[in-house]
Design an enzyme around this catalytic site. Sequence first.
Site, PDB file in Angstrom:
ATOM      1  N   HIS A  83     -37.541 -59.149  32.241  1.00  0.00           N
ATOM      2  CA  HIS A  83     -38.815 -58.743  32.852  1.00  0.00           C
ATOM      3  C   HIS A  83     -39.591 -59.929  33.439  1.00  0.00           C
ATOM      4  O   HIS A  83     -40.602 -59.708  34.115  1.00  0.00           O
ATOM      5  CB  HIS A  83     -39.699 -58.030  31.831  1.00  0.00           C
ATOM      6  CG  HIS A  83     -39.189 -56.691  31.417  1.00  0.00           C
ATOM      7  ND1 HIS A  83     -38.802 -55.714  32.316  1.00  0.00           N
ATOM      8  CD2 HIS A  83     -38.972 -56.144  30.185  1.00  0.00           C
ATOM      9  CE1 HIS A  83     -38.382 -54.649  31.667  1.00  0.00           C
ATOM     10  NE2 HIS A  83     -38.468 -54.888  30.370  1.00  0.00           N
ATOM     11  N   ASP A 140     -29.841 -52.482  30.529  1.00  0.00           N
ATOM     12  CA  ASP A 140     -30.942 -52.202  29.621  1.00  0.00           C
ATOM     13  C   ASP A 140     -31.640 -50.899  30.026  1.00  0.00           C
ATOM     14  O   ASP A 140     -31.604 -50.500  31.198  1.00  0.00           O
ATOM     15  CB  ASP A 140     -31.936 -53.366  29.669  1.00  0.00           C
ATOM     16  CG  ASP A 140     -33.009 -53.302  28.607  1.00  0.00           C
ATOM     17  OD1 ASP A 140     -32.846 -53.944  27.566  1.00  0.00           O
ATOM     18  OD2 ASP A 140     -34.032 -52.624  28.831  1.00  0.00           O
ATOM     19  N   ASP A 143     -30.874 -50.701  24.122  1.00  0.00           N
ATOM     20  CA  ASP A 143     -31.953 -49.788  23.752  1.00  0.00           C
ATOM     21  C   ASP A 143     -31.769 -48.382  24.302  1.00  0.00           C
ATOM     22  O   ASP A 143     -32.630 -47.513  24.097  1.00  0.00           O
ATOM     23  CB  ASP A 143     -33.320 -50.346  24.163  1.00  0.00           C
ATOM     24  CG  ASP A 143     -33.347 -50.922  25.564  1.00  0.00           C
ATOM     25  OD1 ASP A 143     -32.322 -50.836  26.270  1.00  0.00           O
ATOM     26  OD2 ASP A 143     -34.387 -51.476  25.951  1.00  0.00           O
ATOM     27  N   HIS A 192     -34.722 -50.442  30.377  1.00  0.00           N
ATOM     28  CA  HIS A 192     -35.831 -50.767  31.265  1.00  0.00           C
ATOM     29  C   HIS A 192     -35.321 -51.522  32.494  1.00  0.00           C
ATOM     30  O   HIS A 192     -34.399 -52.334  32.392  1.00  0.00           O
ATOM     31  CB  HIS A 192     -36.863 -51.642  30.546  1.00  0.00           C
ATOM     32  CG  HIS A 192     -37.389 -51.037  29.284  1.00  0.00           C
ATOM     33  ND1 HIS A 192     -36.763 -51.190  28.066  1.00  0.00           N
ATOM     34  CD2 HIS A 192     -38.493 -50.278  29.049  1.00  0.00           C
ATOM     35  CE1 HIS A 192     -37.448 -50.558  27.128  1.00  0.00           C
ATOM     36  NE2 HIS A 192     -38.496 -49.985  27.708  1.00  0.00           N
TER      37      HIS A 192
END
Length: 382
Positions: free
Chosen positions: A154, A191, A279, A193
């Site tokens: 991120h 991931d 995740d 995200h």
Amino acid sequence: MATTVLIYYDFRMLGHNPHGWDPDRPEWTDAVKAMIELQYPNANLDTYSHPERPGRLTAIVDRLLNGPIAGVRWMLPATASATQLERAHDAAYVAHVESLDGQSGWLAKDTTAVSPGSVTAARLAAGSGISAIEAITAGEAQRAFCIVRPPGHHAPADRARGFCLYNNLAVAAAHARKALGYDRVMIWDLDMHHGNGTQDIFYDDPSVLVVDSHCAAPFYPGSGLLAETGAGAGVGYHLNVPLPMGFGNAALLEVFEQVVRPAAHAFQPELLLISAGVDCHYLDMVCTMDETGYAAVTQRLCALADELCDGRLVMMLEGGYNAKALADSTYAVIDALAGNPVSALNVLPDDPGSAAVADAAAFHATSIATLAPGGTARRLSR
């Protein structure tokens, strides 16, 4: 005979230990709680601890030590230098992070914080990918997994975001390109995200092909739309695959078959890097994958790396916040990296992500068809 897998880990990464709320930044605390309530509506915010906690790594390490995998070699990473970090990050931002060494506090309203050991941990996390690529380049092995925190994908070039200080995989990719002479590097961020920071850093760079599969916006961080395909010379070298919450093993395997594999064959990477967030596991409550899906995907990645880039494959941990899911999924990934057969694959009767994968593959078909090593092909207008 087992395949050698280099595992990069340093216990000093446990020293990154942000926790609690910041009484000096009530507006940030409110924003953090709002984000947690959106993703984890059943969380008790009075007792909720920071999800990016040291126990994430100890769960993985304990699992590996309790069930050793033949072929695994434990390695200590080198600390990333300022010069290495500045290949992916602005010099002013690197200096700012380094100035926080030994301090505690929140850096951004979306949950990014530091504790006294965070800067050392961040340097080691970023250095792990560099160490892995250098070892693979020197012929010590073909495959590596980096057990690291804080995560990285991120973080854009100029700030902290989403638990991330330095963009570990971007630092590694930039080192491969600018210090080790790799002309073509391919990244798959799987991931849950979107890796907005990785996208930001390489958005106009045709020497780095990025595929990113993730829960679709408005899920955090709200980016990663199909139409975000790159800029300038890098148009067509970013392939986002936004998926609905609830997708499972079948959908991620379809991302590999319909987007990752054909894009890799067109681009011909010399090095394959994976942002290995786990995740999407059902115990993290948003998606429905399990460890058998991660093992199957890893097995296919190994075959792809063997076919296209002399086996060079580095996977770096990103997200994953349930201790059991983290331990089981990472163990399954490393077991597959070591060449052990995948004995089971659990799939949903009707995976909600399958249609979205097909849509993304159709959207990116022109870009994939015209990909070329280093961006030398004639680009076609969509």
